[in-house]
Enzyme design. Sequence first.
Site, PDB file in Angstrom:
ATOM      1  N   LEU A  36      -0.367  -7.055  -5.983  1.00 42.10           N
ATOM      2  CA  LEU A  36      -0.160  -5.920  -5.085  1.00 42.10           C
ATOM      3  C   LEU A  36       1.351  -5.727  -5.013  1.00 42.10           C
ATOM      4  O   LEU A  36       2.088  -6.702  -4.881  1.00 42.10           O
ATOM      5  CB  LEU A  36      -0.685  -6.225  -3.673  1.00 42.10           C
ATOM      6  CG  LEU A  36      -2.069  -5.764  -3.289  1.00 42.10           C
ATOM      7  CD1 LEU A  36      -2.396  -6.194  -1.871  1.00 42.10           C
ATOM      8  CD2 LEU A  36      -2.250  -4.279  -3.449  1.00 42.10           C
ATOM      9  N   ASP A  37       1.801  -4.508  -5.074  1.00 44.14           N
ATOM     10  CA  ASP A  37       3.230  -4.236  -5.024  1.00 44.14           C
ATOM     11  C   ASP A  37       3.844  -4.729  -3.729  1.00 44.14           C
ATOM     12  O   ASP A  37       3.164  -4.851  -2.701  1.00 44.14           O
ATOM     13  CB  ASP A  37       3.489  -2.731  -5.146  1.00 44.14           C
ATOM     14  CG  ASP A  37       3.000  -2.165  -6.453  1.00 44.14           C
ATOM     15  OD1 ASP A  37       3.109  -2.872  -7.470  1.00 44.14           O
ATOM     16  OD2 ASP A  37       2.506  -1.032  -6.453  1.00 44.14           O
TER      17      ASP A  37
END
Length: 187
Positions: A41-42
């Site tokens: 996930l960024d």
Amino acid sequence: MLVAFNKPYGVLCQFTDRSIPARPTLAGFGLPPGVYPAGRLDHDSEGLLLLTDDGGLAHRLTDPRHKQPKTYQVQVEGEPREEQLQALRRGVVLNDGPTRPAQVRRLDPAPEFWPRDPPVRYRKTVPDAWLEITLGEGRNRQVRRMTAAVGLPTLRLVRVAIGGWRLDALGEAGQPWLAPGQWRQLL
């Protein structure tokens, strides 16, 4: 072992960071030793992250051939028009090629998430809306790039499900969600 973790905004999906100053990483959350993220996930995205110590399981969770759908609830800037939603459903062309079709629906009312720090910018003159987007693929920053491609920039992105695991089914009694920074062993 399989662990569900609610990744807070601003945390890297790795255990070390060589930046100066160092940014928050997974090492600060007391996760079990030997687990690693199955997917990413960024830094500026939140929500469900699965971690495992089983390489075969990690492969099954992340390999596109196994088609683990990922569901995101996304706050976008602007008032979505039906043609924008249809474009997302058909798939949009990004700089690395066309995306597969996605499941997209408008969320009304908006989901009630935990407060984000820092909060999402609020502008009185610009409306926003929440969408739920389910993908069968996972490219770098794909949801953000897809919404931008149809003229709906992403303001907040929360992954709520991977396959059959849902963040809203993992909270404690009286908690609708597994709290940010909290984790639970699944297997």
